[in-house]
Design a protein around this motif. Sequence first.
Motif, PDB file in Angstrom:
ATOM      1  N   HIS A  84       0.831  -1.202   0.000  1.00  0.00           N
ATOM      2  CA  HIS A  84       0.000   0.000   0.000  1.00  0.00           C
ATOM      3  C   HIS A  84       0.864   1.249   0.000  1.00  0.00           C
ATOM      4  N   GLY A  85       0.279   2.314  -0.531  1.00  0.00           N
ATOM      5  CA  GLY A  85       0.965   3.603  -0.573  1.00  0.00           C
ATOM      6  C   GLY A  85       0.663   4.390   0.684  1.00  0.00           C
ATOM      7  N   GLY A  86       0.974   5.695   0.634  1.00  0.00           N
ATOM      8  CA  GLY A  86       0.876   6.509   1.836  1.00  0.00           C
ATOM      9  C   GLY A  86      -0.367   7.380   1.930  1.00  0.00           C
ATOM     10  N   GLY A  87      -0.784   7.969   0.792  1.00  0.00           N
ATOM     11  CA  GLY A  87      -1.925   8.886   0.849  1.00  0.00           C
ATOM     12  C   GLY A  87      -1.643  10.010   1.826  1.00  0.00           C
ATOM     13  N   SER A  88      -2.529  10.158   2.829  1.00  0.00           N
ATOM     14  CA  SER A  88      -2.328  11.258   3.789  1.00  0.00           C
ATOM     15  C   SER A  88      -1.356  10.885   4.916  1.00  0.00           C
TER      16      SER A  88
ATOM     17  N   GLY B 275       2.699   9.817   5.705  1.00  0.00           N
ATOM     18  CA  GLY B 275       4.067   9.717   5.185  1.00  0.00           C
ATOM     19  C   GLY B 275       4.482  10.829   4.249  1.00  0.00           C
ATOM     20  N   HIS B 276       3.616  11.198   3.307  1.00  0.00           N
ATOM     21  CA  HIS B 276       4.033  12.182   2.306  1.00  0.00           C
ATOM     22  C   HIS B 276       4.314  13.553   2.922  1.00  0.00           C
ATOM     23  N   HIS B 277       3.426  13.995   3.826  1.00  0.00           N
ATOM     24  CA  HIS B 277       3.680  15.327   4.386  1.00  0.00           C
ATOM     25  C   HIS B 277       4.921  15.323   5.279  1.00  0.00           C
ATOM     26  N   ASN B 278       5.190  14.196   5.954  1.00  0.00           N
ATOM     27  CA  ASN B 278       6.416  14.104   6.758  1.00  0.00           C
ATOM     28  C   ASN B 278       7.632  14.158   5.839  1.00  0.00           C
ATOM     29  N   ALA B 279       7.537  13.434   4.722  1.00  0.00           N
ATOM     30  CA  ALA B 279       8.654  13.416   3.771  1.00  0.00           C
ATOM     31  C   ALA B 279       8.898  14.823   3.231  1.00  0.00           C
ATOM     32  N   GLU B 280       7.806  15.505   2.927  1.00  0.00           N
ATOM     33  CA  GLU B 280       7.928  16.870   2.402  1.00  0.00           C
ATOM     34  C   GLU B 280       8.577  17.794   3.448  1.00  0.00           C
TER      35      GLU B 280
ATOM     36  N   GLU C  94      10.135   9.777  11.767  1.00  0.00           N
ATOM     37  CA  GLU C  94       8.758  10.257  11.541  1.00  0.00           C
ATOM     38  C   GLU C  94       8.112   9.647  10.301  1.00  0.00           C
ATOM     39  N   ILE C  95       8.863   9.653   9.214  1.00  0.00           N
ATOM     40  CA  ILE C  95       8.287   9.146   7.958  1.00  0.00           C
ATOM     41  C   ILE C  95       7.985   7.652   8.100  1.00  0.00           C
ATOM     42  N   HIS C  96       8.969   6.937   8.634  1.00  0.00           N
ATOM     43  CA  HIS C  96       8.788   5.486   8.799  1.00  0.00           C
ATOM     44  C   HIS C  96       7.636   5.193   9.767  1.00  0.00           C
TER      45      HIS C  96
ATOM     46  N   ALA D 156       5.026   7.026  10.394  1.00  0.00           N
ATOM     47  CA  ALA D 156       3.726   7.325   9.774  1.00  0.00           C
ATOM     48  C   ALA D 156       3.298   6.171   8.872  1.00  0.00           C
ATOM     49  N   MET D 157       4.243   5.645   8.093  1.00  0.00           N
ATOM     50  CA  MET D 157       3.889   4.550   7.182  1.00  0.00           C
ATOM     51  C   MET D 157       3.580   3.269   7.951  1.00  0.00           C
ATOM     52  N   LYS D 158       4.303   3.063   9.049  1.00  0.00           N
ATOM     53  CA  LYS D 158       4.007   1.872   9.866  1.00  0.00           C
ATOM     54  C   LYS D 158       2.634   2.000  10.542  1.00  0.00           C
TER      55      LYS D 158
ATOM     56  N   GLY E 126       4.879   1.709   1.119  1.00  0.00           N
ATOM     57  CA  GLY E 126       5.857   2.738   0.790  1.00  0.00           C
ATOM     58  C   GLY E 126       6.595   3.107   2.070  1.00  0.00           C
ATOM     59  N   ASP E 127       7.863   3.483   1.951  1.00  0.00           N
ATOM     60  CA  ASP E 127       8.686   3.631   3.170  1.00  0.00           C
ATOM     61  C   ASP E 127       9.866   4.552   2.856  1.00  0.00           C
ATOM     62  N   VAL E 128      10.758   4.698   3.806  1.00  0.00           N
ATOM     63  CA  VAL E 128      12.073   5.263   3.516  1.00  0.00           C
ATOM     64  C   VAL E 128      13.057   4.098   3.474  1.00  0.00           C
TER      65      VAL E 128
ATOM     66  N   THR F  59      16.071   7.724   1.394  1.00  0.00           N
ATOM     67  CA  THR F  59      15.147   8.359   0.451  1.00  0.00           C
ATOM     68  C   THR F  59      13.809   7.636   0.510  1.00  0.00           C
ATOM     69  N   VAL F  60      12.805   8.231  -0.122  1.00  0.00           N
ATOM     70  CA  VAL F  60      11.471   7.618  -0.165  1.00  0.00           C
ATOM     71  C   VAL F  60      11.473   6.452  -1.155  1.00  0.00           C
ATOM     72  N   LEU F  61      10.843   5.377  -0.739  1.00  0.00           N
ATOM     73  CA  LEU F  61      10.594   4.235  -1.625  1.00  0.00           C
ATOM     74  C   LEU F  61       9.086   4.174  -1.831  1.00  0.00           C
ATOM     75  N   SER F  62       8.642   4.350  -3.065  1.00  0.00           N
ATOM     76  CA  SER F  62       7.191   4.381  -3.295  1.00  0.00           C
ATOM     77  C   SER F  62       6.640   2.961  -3.417  1.00  0.00           C
ATOM     78  N   GLY F  63       5.354   2.841  -3.132  1.00  0.00           N
ATOM     79  CA  GLY F  63       4.679   1.552  -3.273  1.00  0.00           C
ATOM     80  C   GLY F  63       4.786   1.019  -4.692  1.00  0.00           C
ATOM     81  N   ASP F  64       4.753   1.904  -5.676  1.00  0.00           N
ATOM     82  CA  ASP F  64       4.843   1.455  -7.078  1.00  0.00           C
ATOM     83  C   ASP F  64       6.182   0.768  -7.356  1.00  0.00           C
ATOM     84  N   GLU F  65       7.261   1.338  -6.779  1.00  0.00           N
ATOM     85  CA  GLU F  65       8.576   0.708  -6.981  1.00  0.00           C
ATOM     86  C   GLU F  65       8.600  -0.675  -6.338  1.00  0.00           C
TER      87      GLU F  65
HETATM   88  O1  IP8 Z   1       2.294   6.608  -1.612  1.00  0.00           O
HETATM   89  C1  IP8 Z   1       4.773   6.684   0.057  1.00  0.00           C
HETATM   90  O2  IP8 Z   1       4.487   5.633  -0.828  1.00  0.00           O
HETATM   91  P1  IP8 Z   1       3.561   5.961  -2.092  1.00  0.00           P
HETATM   92  C2  IP8 Z   1       5.993   6.438   0.893  1.00  0.00           C
HETATM   93  O3  IP8 Z   1       3.337   4.661  -2.764  1.00  0.00           O
HETATM   94  C3  IP8 Z   1       6.374   7.551   1.788  1.00  0.00           C
HETATM   95  O4  IP8 Z   1       4.360   6.912  -2.976  1.00  0.00           O
HETATM   96  C4  IP8 Z   1       5.932   8.925   1.625  1.00  0.00           C
HETATM   97  C5  IP8 Z   1       7.192   7.317   2.759  1.00  0.00           C
END
Ligand code: IP8
Length: 243
Positions: A44-48, A50-55, A73-75, A77-79, A134-136, A145-151
Amino acid sequence: MTTVLKLGGSVITDKDRAETVDGAALDRAADAVARAADDLVIVHGGGSFGHHNAEAYGVSTTEGTHDIEGVTEIHAAMKALNGLVLRRLHDRDVPAVPVHPLSAASRDTGGELTLPAAQVATLRAEGFVPVLHGDVVAHRGEGVTVLSGDEIVTSLARSLDAERVGLCSTVPGVLDTDGDVIPRIDRFEDAAEALGGAESTDVSGGMAGKVRTLLDLPTPASVFGLDDLSAFLAGETPGTTVD
Ligand code: IP8
């Protein structure tokens, strides 16, 4: 027959409210998975989350940080989101197990990702449903760095030899300029106009980047909306097939 399913962060969270899940959407997604959970790996991705923490810490897929508060913080939030997804799945008796990419993955100086998958494959073989997010990740020369769910999806699709790949998105597929779903994309040029032109280099989660990456996969992938998640998990190919 392994299926890798990405639940888009924007699908399962309320994008307008920080760190808030879209409870109804997550319930629907979890219901669909519970009806079909068989040889499935979820990302799953982050949506609301992880992203704002990363920003806030200036972290992207290419720009890293060594700031331990940022990493934490970023990790975290995603956890937190991962925990909420797992709870919904457990409520429905899906044997979901969390797998946190930060503990396993890394990038080299060129940004090339290494994501070990033996633990995911073994969990799956033992009847569990691994749930990654998605994670760091450690990035040589950048900190994390950020690792996106798509990757993660594309990496796992290759390393697990997945037969099916599905991206559950906020739209019912890749849309053409009239807003209609393009049923099939075999070449980027087929959808270049709708995706912002052949020069588009969006690799950070936009639809153009997704399509480019999916076209490189050895497996056909489906992009569809939440309404079609059950159909996808039942073996159908709703939305757009990218092959
Ligand atoms: O929403 C987010 O994953 P994504 C990962 O799939 C973050 O891009 C922001 C830590």
